[in-house]
Design a protein around this motif. Sequence first.
Motif, PDB file in Angstrom:
ATOM      1  N   ALA A   1       0.871  -1.207  -0.015  1.00 45.98           N
ATOM      2  CA  ALA A   1      -0.123   0.079  -0.092  1.00 45.98           C
ATOM      3  C   ALA A   1       0.919   1.256  -0.165  1.00 45.98           C
ATOM      4  CB  ALA A   1      -0.984   0.218   1.244  1.00 45.98           C
ATOM      5  N   PHE A   2       1.932   1.386   1.054  1.00 39.56           N
ATOM      6  CA  PHE A   2       2.398   2.702   1.059  1.00 39.56           C
ATOM      7  C   PHE A   2       3.613   2.671  -0.183  1.00 39.56           C
ATOM      8  CE2 PHE A   2       6.510   4.796   1.991  1.00 39.56           C
ATOM      9  CZ  PHE A   2       6.143   5.986   2.189  1.00 39.56           C
ATOM     10  N   ASN A   3       4.179   1.646  -0.684  1.00 35.57           N
ATOM     11  CA  ASN A   3       4.962   1.897  -1.824  1.00 35.57           C
ATOM     12  C   ASN A   3       4.178   2.252  -3.051  1.00 35.57           C
ATOM     13  OD1 ASN A   3       7.796   0.841  -0.594  1.00 35.57           O
ATOM     14  ND2 ASN A   3       6.430  -0.546   0.101  1.00 35.57           N
ATOM     15  N   LEU A   4       3.029   1.627  -3.220  1.00 35.57           N
ATOM     16  CA  LEU A   4       2.190   1.854  -4.432  1.00 35.57           C
ATOM     17  C   LEU A   4       1.973   3.529  -4.210  1.00 35.57           C
ATOM     18  CD1 LEU A   4       0.728   1.155  -6.902  1.00 35.57           C
ATOM     19  CD2 LEU A   4      -1.105   0.474  -5.535  1.00 35.57           C
ATOM     20  N   LEU A   5       1.323   3.937  -3.233  1.00 37.82           N
ATOM     21  CA  LEU A   5       0.831   5.570  -2.974  1.00 37.82           C
ATOM     22  C   LEU A   5       2.284   6.398  -3.209  1.00 37.82           C
ATOM     23  CD1 LEU A   5      -1.307   5.205   0.117  1.00 37.82           C
ATOM     24  CD2 LEU A   5      -2.111   5.885  -2.203  1.00 37.82           C
ATOM     25  N   PHE A   6       3.330   5.934  -2.456  1.00 34.01           N
ATOM     26  CA  PHE A   6       4.593   6.948  -2.679  1.00 34.01           C
ATOM     27  C   PHE A   6       4.900   7.092  -4.277  1.00 34.01           C
ATOM     28  CE2 PHE A   6       9.090   7.429  -2.931  1.00 34.01           C
ATOM     29  CZ  PHE A   6       9.377   8.393  -2.167  1.00 34.01           C
ATOM     30  N   SER A   7       5.127   5.623  -4.914  1.00 36.67           N
ATOM     31  CA  SER A   7       5.510   5.707  -6.455  1.00 36.67           C
ATOM     32  C   SER A   7       4.364   6.551  -7.445  1.00 36.67           C
ATOM     33  CB  SER A   7       5.671   4.150  -6.589  1.00 36.67           C
ATOM     34  OG  SER A   7       6.437   3.466  -6.058  1.00 36.67           O
TER      35      SER A   7
ATOM     36  N   ALA B   1      -3.318   9.541   3.758  1.00 34.41           N
ATOM     37  CA  ALA B   1      -3.411   8.222   3.295  1.00 34.41           C
ATOM     38  C   ALA B   1      -2.103   7.408   3.306  1.00 34.41           C
ATOM     39  CB  ALA B   1      -4.062   7.895   1.887  1.00 34.41           C
ATOM     40  N   MET B   2      -0.954   8.205   2.878  1.00 31.35           N
ATOM     41  CA  MET B   2       0.220   7.661   3.086  1.00 31.35           C
ATOM     42  C   MET B   2       0.947   7.380   4.547  1.00 31.35           C
ATOM     43  SD  MET B   2       2.656   9.324   0.002  1.00 31.35           S
ATOM     44  CE  MET B   2       2.378  10.983   0.378  1.00 31.35           C
ATOM     45  N   LEU B   3       0.485   8.309   5.504  1.00 32.30           N
ATOM     46  CA  LEU B   3       0.719   8.239   6.770  1.00 32.30           C
ATOM     47  C   LEU B   3       0.094   6.935   7.418  1.00 32.30           C
ATOM     48  CD1 LEU B   3       2.200   9.089   9.229  1.00 32.30           C
ATOM     49  CD2 LEU B   3       0.271  10.375   9.700  1.00 32.30           C
TER      50      LEU B   3
ATOM     51  N   LEU C   1      13.282  -2.800  -1.206  1.00 26.59           N
ATOM     52  CA  LEU C   1      13.174  -3.237  -2.535  1.00 26.59           C
ATOM     53  C   LEU C   1      11.985  -2.386  -3.491  1.00 26.59           C
ATOM     54  CD1 LEU C   1      15.174  -4.798  -4.356  1.00 26.59           C
ATOM     55  CD2 LEU C   1      13.395  -6.792  -4.343  1.00 26.59           C
ATOM     56  N   LEU C   2      10.755  -2.509  -2.927  1.00 30.61           N
ATOM     57  CA  LEU C   2       9.714  -1.885  -3.441  1.00 30.61           C
ATOM     58  C   LEU C   2       9.962  -0.349  -4.039  1.00 30.61           C
ATOM     59  CD1 LEU C   2       6.732  -4.072  -1.986  1.00 30.61           C
ATOM     60  CD2 LEU C   2       7.846  -4.302  -4.573  1.00 30.61           C
ATOM     61  N   LEU C   3      10.428   0.297  -3.109  1.00 22.97           N
ATOM     62  CA  LEU C   3      10.644   1.829  -3.233  1.00 22.97           C
ATOM     63  C   LEU C   3      12.048   2.019  -4.073  1.00 22.97           C
ATOM     64  CD1 LEU C   3       8.871   4.086  -1.821  1.00 22.97           C
ATOM     65  CD2 LEU C   3      11.169   4.532  -0.557  1.00 22.97           C
ATOM     66  N   THR C   4      12.612   1.026  -4.433  1.00 23.32           N
ATOM     67  CA  THR C   4      13.614   1.533  -5.205  1.00 23.32           C
ATOM     68  C   THR C   4      13.660   1.997  -6.770  1.00 23.32           C
ATOM     69  OG1 THR C   4      15.058  -0.216  -3.981  1.00 23.32           O
ATOM     70  CG2 THR C   4      16.055   0.530  -6.157  1.00 23.32           C
ATOM     71  N   PRO C   5      12.655   1.502  -7.462  1.00 24.32           N
ATOM     72  CA  PRO C   5      12.098   1.975  -8.860  1.00 24.32           C
ATOM     73  C   PRO C   5      12.141   3.513  -8.719  1.00 24.32           C
ATOM     74  CG  PRO C   5      11.210  -0.152  -8.742  1.00 24.32           C
ATOM     75  CD  PRO C   5      11.649   0.154  -7.214  1.00 24.32           C
ATOM     76  N   ALA C   6      11.174   4.080  -7.865  1.00 22.04           N
ATOM     77  CA  ALA C   6      10.735   5.454  -7.887  1.00 22.04           C
ATOM     78  C   ALA C   6      12.176   6.361  -7.533  1.00 22.04           C
ATOM     79  CB  ALA C   6       9.834   5.627  -6.820  1.00 22.04           C
ATOM     80  N   CYS C   7      12.765   5.815  -6.750  1.00 19.67           N
ATOM     81  CA  CYS C   7      13.839   6.495  -6.513  1.00 19.67           C
ATOM     82  C   CYS C   7      14.924   6.590  -7.388  1.00 19.67           C
ATOM     83  CB  CYS C   7      14.648   5.929  -5.021  1.00 19.67           C
ATOM     84  SG  CYS C   7      13.690   6.152  -3.518  1.00 19.67           S
TER      85      CYS C   7
END
Length: 305
Positions: free
Chosen positions: A128-134, A158-160, A194-200
């Motif tokens: 959920a968070f990684n999708l919202l962040f990306s 929602a992200m919080l 790992l899931l947050l890596t593509p956006a970064c």
Amino acid sequence: MGMGLEYFSFADLWSPVMMVIALLIILLYSLVTGPWRERFAGSGPVEKRRQAAFITGILLLYLAQGGPLSLMGHLMFTFHMTAMAISYFIVPALLIYGVPVWLWRSTFSRPVWRPLRFLMNPLFGLFAFNLLFSVYHMPANHDWIMTHYVFHGFYYLAMLAAAMISWWHVMCPVPEWSRLTNLRKLGFIFLNGLLLTPACVLIIFATTPLFSVYSDPDTWVRAMGYCISGNPADFLSRFQGGPAFFSLMSPTDDQQLGGIIMKLLQEFVNIVALYTVFMQWYRRERAQDDDPTFDHASSGRLNNV
């Protein structure tokens, strides 16, 4: 050369409304964990370190989303990502730790929460968070959310909430509600990073500015309306170059540094979490090995549930 924060008023820098909300939350927490705690079943005194963690978490969230860092995040992408890292990687852990176990039980054992129990599935917490962040950091989405204030506020909430759910599975304070073994917690933390890596990576290696909020004066003026009162166009018209007037570096360098800071802070927090979970696991195994009455066969069956 500074960022020019002296041009902004106290209200622009410190958001009195957010300040009052933060202080009210701290006051409510102090009452619930202090003189009002007898109203809750199984309540007891709350350790000073837990109280300090909760209050620190609320103050950090205020500084990131309502204090000077929020305004600075509208001037430079680097500070925007710093505020995001504080809000969603550090604050949730402090708040979860700061709330006593008896208050978690008393609040979320109520029947009203039963229809929402699906939200506590570890897979939901992982994605959920990684999708919202990306999704938020896709350039067109980011610029739109930053210039639509009501949606911006709800999206950040929602992200919080998603970040809190994600951290809950890592450091669940209520033993009987934990859905992950220590081994699975380690895997959860690893996959989360790992899931947050593509956006970064997209942000770090982009060779042109991705976000109009930090490169286009017109979009920037609209976004600044979230932070300053009155007519932002009239106030900001005096600053030649728009966001470039306040930035300490070029838009591309600022963007890359912001992505690096986000990833480094996430990895640092993840390393601390991995170490903490591993050491808890290690200490528990040692304690069980030293206890001649402990039933290892039954423990193995329970841990696989």
